[in-house]
Write a protein that holds these residues in place. Structure first.
Motif, PDB file in Angstrom:
ATOM      1  N   GLY A 251      -1.045 -55.099 -17.196  1.00  0.00           N
ATOM      2  CA  GLY A 251      -0.495 -54.642 -18.261  1.00  0.00           C
ATOM      3  C   GLY A 251       0.739 -55.228 -18.778  1.00  0.00           C
ATOM      4  N   MET A 252       1.412 -54.590 -19.253  1.00  0.00           N
ATOM      5  CA  MET A 252       2.669 -55.353 -19.863  1.00  0.00           C
ATOM      6  C   MET A 252       3.427 -56.162 -18.744  1.00  0.00           C
ATOM      7  N   SER A 253       4.029 -55.611 -17.842  1.00  0.00           N
ATOM      8  CA  SER A 253       4.776 -56.313 -16.730  1.00  0.00           C
ATOM      9  C   SER A 253       3.692 -57.211 -15.827  1.00  0.00           C
TER      10      SER A 253
ATOM     11  N   ILE B 109      -5.376 -58.154 -10.137  1.00  0.00           N
ATOM     12  CA  ILE B 109      -6.329 -57.311  -9.905  1.00  0.00           C
ATOM     13  C   ILE B 109      -6.331 -56.169 -10.768  1.00  0.00           C
ATOM     14  N   GLU B 110      -7.148 -55.707 -11.533  1.00  0.00           N
ATOM     15  CA  GLU B 110      -7.157 -54.825 -12.478  1.00  0.00           C
ATOM     16  C   GLU B 110      -8.122 -53.741 -12.185  1.00  0.00           C
ATOM     17  N   ARG B 111      -7.641 -52.425 -12.302  1.00  0.00           N
ATOM     18  CA  ARG B 111      -8.680 -51.294 -11.924  1.00  0.00           C
ATOM     19  C   ARG B 111      -9.688 -51.056 -13.290  1.00  0.00           C
TER      20      ARG B 111
ATOM     21  N   TYR C 148       0.658 -39.132 -29.887  1.00  0.00           N
ATOM     22  CA  TYR C 148       0.429 -39.322 -31.277  1.00  0.00           C
ATOM     23  C   TYR C 148      -0.779 -40.365 -31.600  1.00  0.00           C
ATOM     24  N   ALA C 149      -0.722 -41.196 -30.713  1.00  0.00           N
ATOM     25  CA  ALA C 149      -1.607 -42.407 -30.708  1.00  0.00           C
ATOM     26  C   ALA C 149      -3.038 -42.399 -30.459  1.00  0.00           C
ATOM     27  N   PHE C 150      -3.293 -41.196 -29.748  1.00  0.00           N
ATOM     28  CA  PHE C 150      -4.634 -40.704 -29.320  1.00  0.00           C
ATOM     29  C   PHE C 150      -5.544 -40.386 -30.447  1.00  0.00           C
TER      30      PHE C 150
ATOM     31  N   ARG D 177      -2.205 -42.764 -19.732  1.00  0.00           N
ATOM     32  CA  ARG D 177      -2.682 -43.959 -18.988  1.00  0.00           C
ATOM     33  C   ARG D 177      -3.496 -44.918 -19.983  1.00  0.00           C
ATOM     34  N   GLY D 178      -3.623 -45.958 -19.534  1.00  0.00           N
ATOM     35  CA  GLY D 178      -4.447 -47.028 -20.102  1.00  0.00           C
ATOM     36  C   GLY D 178      -5.019 -48.094 -18.957  1.00  0.00           C
ATOM     37  N   TYR D 179      -6.090 -47.477 -18.480  1.00  0.00           N
ATOM     38  CA  TYR D 179      -6.754 -48.500 -17.415  1.00  0.00           C
ATOM     39  C   TYR D 179      -7.659 -49.481 -18.155  1.00  0.00           C
TER      40      TYR D 179
ATOM     41  N   ARG E  42       5.408 -50.682 -30.001  1.00  0.00           N
ATOM     42  CA  ARG E  42       6.166 -52.096 -30.071  1.00  0.00           C
ATOM     43  C   ARG E  42       7.627 -52.055 -30.295  1.00  0.00           C
ATOM     44  N   GLN E  43       8.442 -51.053 -29.988  1.00  0.00           N
ATOM     45  CA  GLN E  43       9.801 -51.035 -30.173  1.00  0.00           C
ATOM     46  C   GLN E  43      10.248 -51.819 -28.919  1.00  0.00           C
ATOM     47  N   VAL E  44      11.455 -52.524 -29.454  1.00  0.00           N
ATOM     48  CA  VAL E  44      12.169 -53.186 -28.353  1.00  0.00           C
ATOM     49  C   VAL E  44      13.450 -53.401 -28.299  1.00  0.00           C
TER      50      VAL E  44
ATOM     51  N   ALA F 278     -11.320 -53.378 -10.292  1.00  0.00           N
ATOM     52  CA  ALA F 278     -11.053 -53.318  -8.771  1.00  0.00           C
ATOM     53  C   ALA F 278      -9.700 -52.324  -8.392  1.00  0.00           C
ATOM     54  N   VAL F 279      -9.992 -51.372  -8.050  1.00  0.00           N
ATOM     55  CA  VAL F 279      -8.846 -50.253  -7.746  1.00  0.00           C
ATOM     56  C   VAL F 279      -8.099 -50.580  -6.563  1.00  0.00           C
ATOM     57  N   VAL F 280      -6.975 -51.099  -6.616  1.00  0.00           N
ATOM     58  CA  VAL F 280      -6.056 -51.236  -5.579  1.00  0.00           C
ATOM     59  C   VAL F 280      -5.796 -50.006  -4.885  1.00  0.00           C
TER      60      VAL F 280
ATOM     61  N   ALA G 245       1.528 -51.673 -11.478  1.00  0.00           N
ATOM     62  CA  ALA G 245       0.243 -50.866 -11.723  1.00  0.00           C
ATOM     63  C   ALA G 245       0.901 -49.670 -12.741  1.00  0.00           C
ATOM     64  N   ALA G 246       2.093 -49.752 -13.175  1.00  0.00           N
ATOM     65  CA  ALA G 246       3.067 -49.022 -13.962  1.00  0.00           C
ATOM     66  C   ALA G 246       3.501 -47.888 -12.981  1.00  0.00           C
ATOM     67  N   ALA G 247       4.361 -46.948 -13.327  1.00  0.00           N
ATOM     68  CA  ALA G 247       5.214 -46.134 -12.610  1.00  0.00           C
ATOM     69  C   ALA G 247       4.627 -45.386 -11.695  1.00  0.00           C
TER      70      ALA G 247
HETATM   71  C1  LIG Z   1       1.846 -44.328 -27.006  1.00  0.00           C
HETATM   72  C2  LIG Z   1       2.598 -45.161 -26.336  1.00  0.00           C
HETATM   73  C3  LIG Z   1       3.821 -45.762 -27.199  1.00  0.00           C
HETATM   74  C4  LIG Z   1       4.757 -46.625 -26.259  1.00  0.00           C
HETATM   75  N1  LIG Z   1       5.795 -47.276 -27.091  1.00  0.00           N
HETATM   76  C5  LIG Z   1       6.608 -47.904 -26.409  1.00  0.00           C
HETATM   77  C6  LIG Z   1       7.464 -48.737 -27.193  1.00  0.00           C
HETATM   78  O1  LIG Z   1       7.679 -48.609 -28.558  1.00  0.00           O
HETATM   79  N2  LIG Z   1       8.457 -49.569 -26.716  1.00  0.00           N
HETATM   80  C7  LIG Z   1       8.436 -49.500 -25.034  1.00  0.00           C
HETATM   81  O2  LIG Z   1       9.334 -50.285 -24.639  1.00  0.00           O
HETATM   82  N3  LIG Z   1       7.438 -48.914 -24.516  1.00  0.00           N
HETATM   83  C8  LIG Z   1       6.493 -48.100 -24.931  1.00  0.00           C
HETATM   84  N4  LIG Z   1       5.799 -47.450 -24.431  1.00  0.00           N
HETATM   85  C9  LIG Z   1       5.805 -47.798 -22.959  1.00  0.00           C
HETATM   86  C10 LIG Z   1       4.978 -48.963 -22.444  1.00  0.00           C
HETATM   87  O3  LIG Z   1       3.797 -49.134 -22.794  1.00  0.00           O
HETATM   88  C11 LIG Z   1       5.228 -48.936 -20.859  1.00  0.00           C
HETATM   89  O4  LIG Z   1       6.427 -48.801 -20.404  1.00  0.00           O
HETATM   90  C12 LIG Z   1       4.427 -50.358 -20.152  1.00  0.00           C
HETATM   91  O5  LIG Z   1       3.309 -50.644 -20.633  1.00  0.00           O
HETATM   92  C13 LIG Z   1       4.550 -50.114 -18.797  1.00  0.00           C
HETATM   93  O6  LIG Z   1       4.102 -51.432 -18.422  1.00  0.00           O
HETATM   94  P1  LIG Z   1       3.546 -51.548 -16.917  1.00  0.00           P
HETATM   95  O7  LIG Z   1       3.147 -52.984 -16.882  1.00  0.00           O
HETATM   96  O8  LIG Z   1       4.573 -50.963 -16.108  1.00  0.00           O
HETATM   97  O9  LIG Z   1       2.087 -50.611 -17.059  1.00  0.00           O
HETATM   98  P2  LIG Z   1       0.710 -50.677 -17.923  1.00  0.00           P
HETATM   99  O10 LIG Z   1       1.211 -51.600 -19.135  1.00  0.00           O
HETATM  100  O11 LIG Z   1       0.268 -49.327 -17.965  1.00  0.00           O
HETATM  101  O12 LIG Z   1      -0.236 -51.440 -16.812  1.00  0.00           O
HETATM  102  C14 LIG Z   1      -0.452 -51.017 -15.714  1.00  0.00           C
HETATM  103  C15 LIG Z   1      -1.773 -51.813 -15.310  1.00  0.00           C
HETATM  104  O13 LIG Z   1      -2.065 -51.465 -13.983  1.00  0.00           O
HETATM  105  C16 LIG Z   1      -3.528 -50.822 -13.917  1.00  0.00           C
HETATM  106  N5  LIG Z   1      -3.646 -50.245 -12.579  1.00  0.00           N
HETATM  107  C17 LIG Z   1      -3.103 -49.031 -12.487  1.00  0.00           C
HETATM  108  N6  LIG Z   1      -3.354 -48.694 -11.076  1.00  0.00           N
HETATM  109  C18 LIG Z   1      -4.225 -49.688 -10.581  1.00  0.00           C
HETATM  110  C19 LIG Z   1      -4.606 -49.872  -9.182  1.00  0.00           C
HETATM  111  N7  LIG Z   1      -4.351 -48.901  -8.204  1.00  0.00           N
HETATM  112  N8  LIG Z   1      -5.333 -51.074  -8.910  1.00  0.00           N
HETATM  113  C20 LIG Z   1      -5.321 -52.027  -9.906  1.00  0.00           C
HETATM  114  N9  LIG Z   1      -4.656 -51.892 -11.146  1.00  0.00           N
HETATM  115  C21 LIG Z   1      -4.234 -50.744 -11.516  1.00  0.00           C
HETATM  116  C22 LIG Z   1      -3.703 -50.205 -15.076  1.00  0.00           C
HETATM  117  O14 LIG Z   1      -5.043 -50.035 -15.318  1.00  0.00           O
HETATM  118  C23 LIG Z   1      -2.853 -51.334 -16.169  1.00  0.00           C
HETATM  119  O15 LIG Z   1      -3.781 -51.957 -17.032  1.00  0.00           O
HETATM  120  C24 LIG Z   1       4.620 -46.642 -24.869  1.00  0.00           C
HETATM  121  C25 LIG Z   1       3.539 -46.010 -24.102  1.00  0.00           C
HETATM  122  C26 LIG Z   1       2.601 -45.344 -24.939  1.00  0.00           C
HETATM  123  C27 LIG Z   1       1.820 -44.707 -23.997  1.00  0.00           C
END
Ligand SMILES: Cc1cc2nc3c(=O)[nH]c(=O)nc-3n(C[C@H](O)[C@H](O)[C@H](O)COP(=O)(O)OP(=O)(O)OC[C@H]3O[C@@H](n4cnc5c(N)ncnc54)[C@H](O)[C@@H]3O)c2cc1C
Length: 436
Positions: A22-24, A42-44, A85-87, A113-115, A126-128, A271-273, A310-312
């Motif tokens: 994802g993002m990070s 590795i992406e689930r 709101y975005a769903f 969540r977005g898997y 997209r707010q930064v 592939a789920v870690v 993998a997000a928080a």
């Molecule tokens: C509707 C909405 C609006 C938002 N708007 C903003 C905004 O305007 N500005 C802003 O700064 N932030 C915004 N955010 C928050 C932002 O999207 C998140 O903070 C950011 O995406 C987090 O990045 P991340 O890499 O930690 O997680 P993610 O982008 O969620 O990526 C995590 C990835 O890890 C994968 N994963 C999870 N578990 C596993 C596992 N066990 N094995 C393998 N892969 C795994 C997931 O499938 C996913 O692809 C918004 C979020 C939402 C839902």
């Protein structure tokens, strides 16, 4: 590892592993691959290829069975994600539905969540806005919660590094509590938003501001972004469908293909870690265990460097699952804090109103961002009975009402007649500081 021969282990060994695309994670992959590091991501979830896998991106409103709405039955079955709101019908395929991955809530907690490849970078707004020392030093002032381990100066150059690559549109506003960055031209405020900003200045001087919110959209320096295969934002406001222009930043349009082009990235999807392998002798993490989402087989991959992106919640979950003799309660969990004090974005309160002035004006087309009130509460001294502060979004628009009488040419003229649009609507939503 015991059942694998040397060649098989070699095939599964990389210099770095990034968990989550994802993002990070996509940023980690970009940086590693650009610097010549052979990286396994590795992406689930499933793969989502830029453009090809945006099925709704060019659909017209009447092509959606429910005209963009989520049917009531789906809402009832998925109350958590339905609160986002975005769903909506055009983007629902990028969201995890409650039914697919249910979870127990001891306290109400909307886990959106977005898997998929790209994670939530396909869903975000997209707010930064940059964080400033007003935020970093909160604990120093009021001794509430825990202190950040960094300050603005530690992160400022990284903000610039990221902003240049992703493309951020905004204005240099010169506010100490909301630092300026590497901005492309900002979208204009509309006439009512500008009026509001001017009134605020008149009544509050330099204490409060209404500015254009900075957003990750390309509005200039087009040759630079063309190298990423991205083009200028078309202000379609259909971002959550995936943007075929790459007008806003997503991992799919930007960092993932960039990393891929280096030839150093291997992507393993579906592939789920499960956990991180900890080598008791070396005292180091040496790899990861995954579960194949289709076969349910467990596999292992190895690397010296492992990024957990993998997000928080899933990052906490993977670390908690990574138990060993050294870390019986989860990797790095000597203090027992993993999985606790998790706080989400706090943006519940909102206000809306109608404004009767400026009826001679209207807006045309879309704009992918809004106005923004940077935090003004408790900036220089404690003024309220609550700690810290909040920021707020602000926008004005006209055209909610239209005259729908007549048929044919008359209907068209009525719909487009600004005299019949009704008053402007203005709205604002507050965002509190997120404190664990
Ligand atoms: C509707 C909405 C609006 C938002 N708007 C903003 C905004 O305007 N500005 C802003 O700064 N932030 C915004 N955010 C928050 C932002 O999207 C998140 O903070 C950011 O995406 C987090 O990045 P991340 O890499 O930690 O997680 P993610 O982008 O969620 O990526 C995590 C990835 O890890 C994968 N994963 C999870 N578990 C596993 C596992 N066990 N094995 C393998 N892969 C795994 C997931 O499938 C996913 O692809 C918004 C979020 C939402 C839902």
């Amino acid at each position: 590892m015991a059942n694998l021969n040397i060649d098989a282990i070699k095939e599964r060994t990389f210099q770095a592993i990034v968990i989550g695309s994802g993002m990070s994670g996509s940023w980690a992959a970009k940086e590693l691959c650009e610097n010549g590091v052979k990286t396994l991501v590795i992406e689930r979830g499933r793969d989502v290829k830029h453009i090809k896998d945006y099925p709704t991106t060019n659909m017209l409103p009447y092509e959606f069975e429910h005209r963009g709405q989520i049917p009531q039955k789906v809402q009832e079955e998925n109350p958590v994600v339905s609160r986002c709101y975005a769903f909506r019908e055009d983007a629902q395929h990028f969201f995890v539905k409650d039914q697919e991955h249910p979870y127990v809530q001891e306290k109400p907690f909307d886990w959106i969540r977005g898997y998929q490849v790209g994670g939530k970078s396909l869903l975000w707004a997209r707010q930064v806005q940059r964080i400033s020392d007003i935020d970093f030093e909160g604990h120093e002032r009021d001794v509430f919660s825990v202190d950040w381990t960094i300050r603005y100066k530690d992160i400022a150059s990284w903000y610039s590094h990221v902003e240049k690559f992703v493309g951020v549109s905004g204005n240099k506003d010169g506010l100490s509590n909301l630092p300026d960055g590497e901005f492309l031209p900002g979208f204009p405020l509309n006439v009512v938003e500008q009026y509001f900003a001017d009134q605020l200045k008149k009544h509050y001087g330099n204490d409060r501001h209404m500015i254009l919110a900075r957003c990750a959209h390309i509005t200039g320096n087009l040759d630079y972004y063309a190298k990423q295969g991205r083009a200028k934002c078309q202000s379609r406001n259909l971002c959550q469908r995936g943007c075929p222009f790459g007008g806003y930043f997503s991992a799919n349009s930007s960092t993932i293909p960039w990393a891929e082009r280096t030839g150093n990235m291997t992507m393993r999807t579906d592939a789920v870690v499960h956990s991180i392998i900890y080598d008791e002798e070396k005292g180091k993490a040496t790899g990861v265990r995954i579960v194949d989402a289709h076969t349910k087989e467990m596999e292992e991959y190895y690397a010296d460097v492992i990024f957990v992106n993998a997000a928080a919640l899933n990052t906490n979950l993977i670390l908690l699952n990574s138990t060993s003799n050294r870390f019986p309660n989860g990797l790095g969990n000597d203090n027992g804090l993993l999985g606790k004090y998790v706080a989400f974005h706090n943006y519940r309160a909102g206000v809306s109103a109608q404004y009767e002035g400026h009826l001679e004006y209207t807006t045309q087309g879309g704009r992918p961002t809004s106005g923004y009130f940077p935090r003004f509460r408790n900036l220089h001294k404690q003024e309220t009975d609550f700690l810290r502060g909040y920021a707020a979004g602000f926008s004005a628009n006209r055209g909610t009402y239209s005259d729908q009488s007549g048929v044919g040419v008359e209907l068209k003229e009525n719909l487009l007649n600004p005299d019949k649009y009704g008053p402007w609507s203005v709205g604002s939503h507050m965002m509190g500081e997120t404190i664990p």
